[in-house]
Design a protein around this motif. Structure first.
Motif, mmCIF file in Angstrom:
data_model
loop_
_atom_site.group_PDB
_atom_site.id
_atom_site.type_symbol
_atom_site.label_atom_id
_atom_site.label_comp_id
_atom_site.label_asym_id
_atom_site.label_seq_id
_atom_site.Cartn_x
_atom_site.Cartn_y
_atom_site.Cartn_z
ATOM 1 N N ARG A 153 0.899 -1.401 0.112
ATOM 2 C CA ARG A 153 0.013 -0.166 -0.026
ATOM 3 C C ARG A 153 0.784 1.336 0.001
ATOM 4 O O ARG A 153 0.682 2.381 -0.648
ATOM 5 N N GLN A 154 2.024 1.358 0.832
ATOM 6 C CA GLN A 154 2.693 2.443 0.939
ATOM 7 C C GLN A 154 3.413 2.681 -0.358
ATOM 8 O O GLN A 154 3.626 3.362 -0.825
ATOM 9 N N LEU A 155 3.816 1.701 -1.358
ATOM 10 C CA LEU A 155 4.656 1.758 -2.548
ATOM 11 C C LEU A 155 3.537 2.375 -3.357
ATOM 12 O O LEU A 155 3.886 2.885 -4.459
ATOM 13 N N VAL A 156 2.188 1.814 -3.455
ATOM 14 C CA VAL A 156 1.280 2.412 -4.448
ATOM 15 C C VAL A 156 1.114 3.851 -4.281
ATOM 16 O O VAL A 156 1.113 4.822 -5.216
ATOM 17 N N TYR A 157 1.050 4.466 -2.749
ATOM 18 C CA TYR A 157 0.847 6.050 -2.659
ATOM 19 C C TYR A 157 2.206 6.529 -3.123
ATOM 20 O O TYR A 157 2.162 7.600 -3.693
ATOM 21 N N LEU A 158 3.313 5.930 -2.858
ATOM 22 C CA LEU A 158 4.524 6.549 -3.497
ATOM 23 C C LEU A 158 4.582 6.855 -4.947
ATOM 24 O O LEU A 158 5.043 7.858 -5.601
ATOM 25 N N GLY A 159 4.219 5.773 -5.732
ATOM 26 C CA GLY A 159 4.294 5.781 -7.080
ATOM 27 C C GLY A 159 3.245 6.776 -7.616
ATOM 28 O O GLY A 159 3.454 7.505 -8.486
ATOM 29 N N GLN A 160 2.196 7.049 -6.960
ATOM 30 C CA GLN A 160 1.078 8.180 -7.366
ATOM 31 C C GLN A 160 1.585 9.270 -7.086
ATOM 32 O O GLN A 160 1.540 10.420 -7.886
ATOM 33 N N GLY A 161 2.466 9.657 -6.012
ATOM 34 C CA GLY A 161 3.255 11.265 -5.918
ATOM 35 C C GLY A 161 4.180 11.363 -6.825
ATOM 36 O O GLY A 161 4.470 12.291 -7.303
ATOM 37 N N MET A 162 5.004 10.190 -7.414
ATOM 38 C CA MET A 162 5.924 10.378 -8.230
ATOM 39 C C MET A 162 5.638 10.627 -9.802
ATOM 40 O O MET A 162 6.004 11.615 -10.428
ATOM 41 N N ILE A 163 4.386 10.163 -10.009
ATOM 42 C CA ILE A 163 3.687 10.534 -11.289
ATOM 43 C C ILE A 163 3.194 11.791 -11.054
ATOM 44 O O ILE A 163 3.384 12.657 -12.271
ATOM 45 N N GLY A 164 2.625 12.399 -10.273
ATOM 46 C CA GLY A 164 2.296 13.856 -10.050
ATOM 47 C C GLY A 164 3.547 14.749 -10.272
ATOM 48 O O GLY A 164 3.182 15.765 -10.929
ATOM 49 N N LEU A 165 4.479 14.159 -9.644
ATOM 50 C CA LEU A 165 5.790 15.218 -9.935
ATOM 51 C C LEU A 165 6.348 15.124 -11.231
ATOM 52 O O LEU A 165 6.714 16.311 -11.752
ATOM 53 N N GLY A 166 6.151 14.085 -11.880
ATOM 54 C CA GLY A 166 6.498 13.939 -13.313
ATOM 55 C C GLY A 166 5.723 14.801 -14.075
ATOM 56 O O GLY A 166 6.119 15.436 -15.069
ATOM 57 N N LEU A 167 4.371 14.903 -14.135
ATOM 58 C CA LEU A 167 3.379 15.636 -14.731
ATOM 59 C C LEU A 167 3.630 16.905 -14.411
ATOM 60 O O LEU A 167 3.539 18.111 -15.445
ATOM 61 N N ILE A 168 4.006 17.550 -13.313
ATOM 62 C CA ILE A 168 4.440 18.791 -13.128
ATOM 63 C C ILE A 168 5.662 19.491 -13.842
ATOM 64 O O ILE A 168 5.724 20.398 -14.513
ATOM 65 N N LEU A 169 6.507 18.558 -13.967
ATOM 66 C CA LEU A 169 7.873 18.885 -14.773
ATOM 67 C C LEU A 169 7.562 19.055 -16.187
ATOM 68 O O LEU A 169 8.197 19.781 -16.979
ATOM 69 N N LEU A 170 6.594 18.235 -16.806
ATOM 70 C CA LEU A 170 6.127 18.124 -18.072
ATOM 71 C C LEU A 170 5.271 19.463 -18.430
ATOM 72 O O LEU A 170 5.513 20.025 -19.502
ATOM 73 N N LEU A 171 4.740 20.037 -17.384
ATOM 74 C CA LEU A 171 3.953 21.149 -17.453
ATOM 75 C C LEU A 171 5.004 22.639 -17.811
ATOM 76 O O LEU A 171 4.631 23.661 -18.163
ATOM 77 N N LEU A 172 6.152 22.355 -17.182
ATOM 78 C CA LEU A 172 7.043 23.588 -17.311
ATOM 79 C C LEU A 172 7.743 23.750 -18.703
ATOM 80 O O LEU A 172 7.705 22.720 -19.625
ATOM 81 N N PRO A 173 7.624 25.003 -19.097
ATOM 82 C CA PRO A 173 8.064 25.291 -20.517
ATOM 83 C C PRO A 173 9.337 25.224 -20.986
ATOM 84 O O PRO A 173 10.166 26.060 -21.636
ATOM 85 N N PHE A 174 10.128 24.370 -20.399
ATOM 86 C CA PHE A 174 11.589 23.923 -20.781
ATOM 87 C C PHE A 174 11.611 22.613 -21.210
ATOM 88 O O PHE A 174 11.317 21.718 -20.621
#
Length: 390
Positions: free
Chosen positions: A272-293
């Protein structure tokens, strides 16, 4: 020694499952012009493949009971190899849709059978490493394709190469058949288990409805990004097709490496902890792709892959714990079917949405389902925490 060889064979079978999964999304920017169809038609092929997988997943229990895991596995990989070979010789969109049917049927039964076997008989680290081998296949596919495109070859050359790799795996599976005989009956449901309908299980087991929605949402994220990530780079960020294919490979490499590392992390974290950890990393990855660089694109693709890594195998390994071993094979098939409903409908739906929004909406689309999977995971864990029969 027999058990070790059997585990190795299962790993190789999951390489074969991963090989074709990433090909279409990587090849499509180069395919749709040759086929003379609109760019959003990739969703149609993806939908047909996933629909075949849904059907075979739902009937996996009966197929495994009649033919056994080794027979279902070998035939499924052979069916996939022949379909891919057909892809490599076809330049007609309708023919590709027809070939997508056996491509999907070849994946469903073997997927649910092997996942359930490992969930019951092996530790969580083996489930993560098993799906890491799926990622090996998924990462190799775009690399092979990008190599053909960089040399000026057609996309069909990539499909042809992958088809021959699949046929080689079929030969290995045939040679390994004697090692499966002792475990054949362990992976089928008893007559008592078969008497419980899937609908009855859905109504009586706490948390099962939420679990199916979690699988649906997760596979929506994984499949939509895998199919349209390269198109997003080409049409929104100005990348060449071969460069976009390589970055798609990086996404699948992140899944592969992440699942290998997750196998070690299971000693320190719960599923269960690994599932939540994975969800957080996906969110961080999406934020990086939103940046205009452009500088943040590579870590963004890699982080989304790393975030996806532990979610699916950790959820699968929890199935006997959450819902009991007695019905786990049937529930596993139901979960796989729900996952592939997401794969069937949502990438196709997103392709249609892009007609109005463009591919820039990809990140927002994935963000919506990321919030949904986080919420439904919490609800599922609360309900199964009250206890289900073993």
């Amino acid at each position: 020694m027999r058990k070790l060889i059997l585990l190795l064979v299962i790993y190789l079978a999951f390489i074969s499952l991963g090989l074709p999964d990433s090909l279409l999304g990587s090849a499509w920017p180069a395919m749709f012009g040759d086929l003379g169809v609109p760019v959003d038609y990739a969703g149609i092929i993806s939908m047909v493949v996933a629909a075949g997988t849904v059907i075979s997943s739902l009937f996996s229990g009966k197929l495994i009971q009649r033919f056994g895991v080794p027979g279902v596995t070998t035939f499924s990989v052979l069916l996939t190899a022949l379909a891919l070979m057909g892809f490599s010789y076809s330049d007609n969109f309708l023919y590709l849709c027809l070939l997508a049917i056996p491509l999907g049927l070849g994946a469903g039964s073997v997927d649910s059978a092997l996942n359930n076997y490992v969930a019951i008989h092996y530790e969580a680290r083996h489930m993560n490493w098993l799906h890491s081998f799926w990622g090996v296949g998924a990462a190799i596919g775009p690399v092979i394709l990008a190599g053909h495109l960089a040399r000026g070859d057609s996309w069909s050359g990539g499909y042809h190469t992958v088809a021959w790799i699949q046929l080689g795996l079929v030969l290995l599976l045939i040679l390994s058949l004697p090692f499966w005989t002792r475990g054949k009956k362990e992976e089928t449901d008893s007559p008592e288990d078969q008497s419980h309908s899937l609908f009855a299980l859905l109504l009586t087991l706490p948390g099962l409805k939420q679990a199916l929605l979690v699988f649906f949402c997760y596979c929506t994220i994984e499949a939509t990004f895998g199919l349209w990530g390269a198109s997003y780079l080409v049409f929104e960020r100005g990348f060449e097709a071969d460069q976009a294919a390589r970055l798609t490979s990086l996404y699948y490499l992140g899944i592969t490496v992440g699942r290998f590392l997750s196998g070690f992390l299971t000693s320190h974290f719960t599923n269960r902890q690994l599932v939540y950890l994975g969800q957080g990393m996906i969110g961080l990855g999406l934020i990086l792709l939103l940046l205009p660089f452009n500088l943040t694109i590579i870590p963004g693709f890699l982080l989304i892959g790393l975030g996806c890594a532990p979610i699916f195998p950790s959820l699968l390994h929890e199935t006997p714990v959450n819902f009991g071993e007695k019905h786990s094979q049937r529930i596993m098939g139901l979960q796989m079917a729900s996952a592939y409903v997401g794969i069937t409908l949502m990438p196709f739906l997103f392709g249609k949405i892009t007609i109005f929004t463009g591919y820039s909406f990809l990140l927002g689309f994935l963000g919506i389902f990321l919030v949904a999977i986080f919420w439904m995971t919490r609800k599922m864990n609360q309900k199964v925490g009250r206890g289900n029969p073993v």
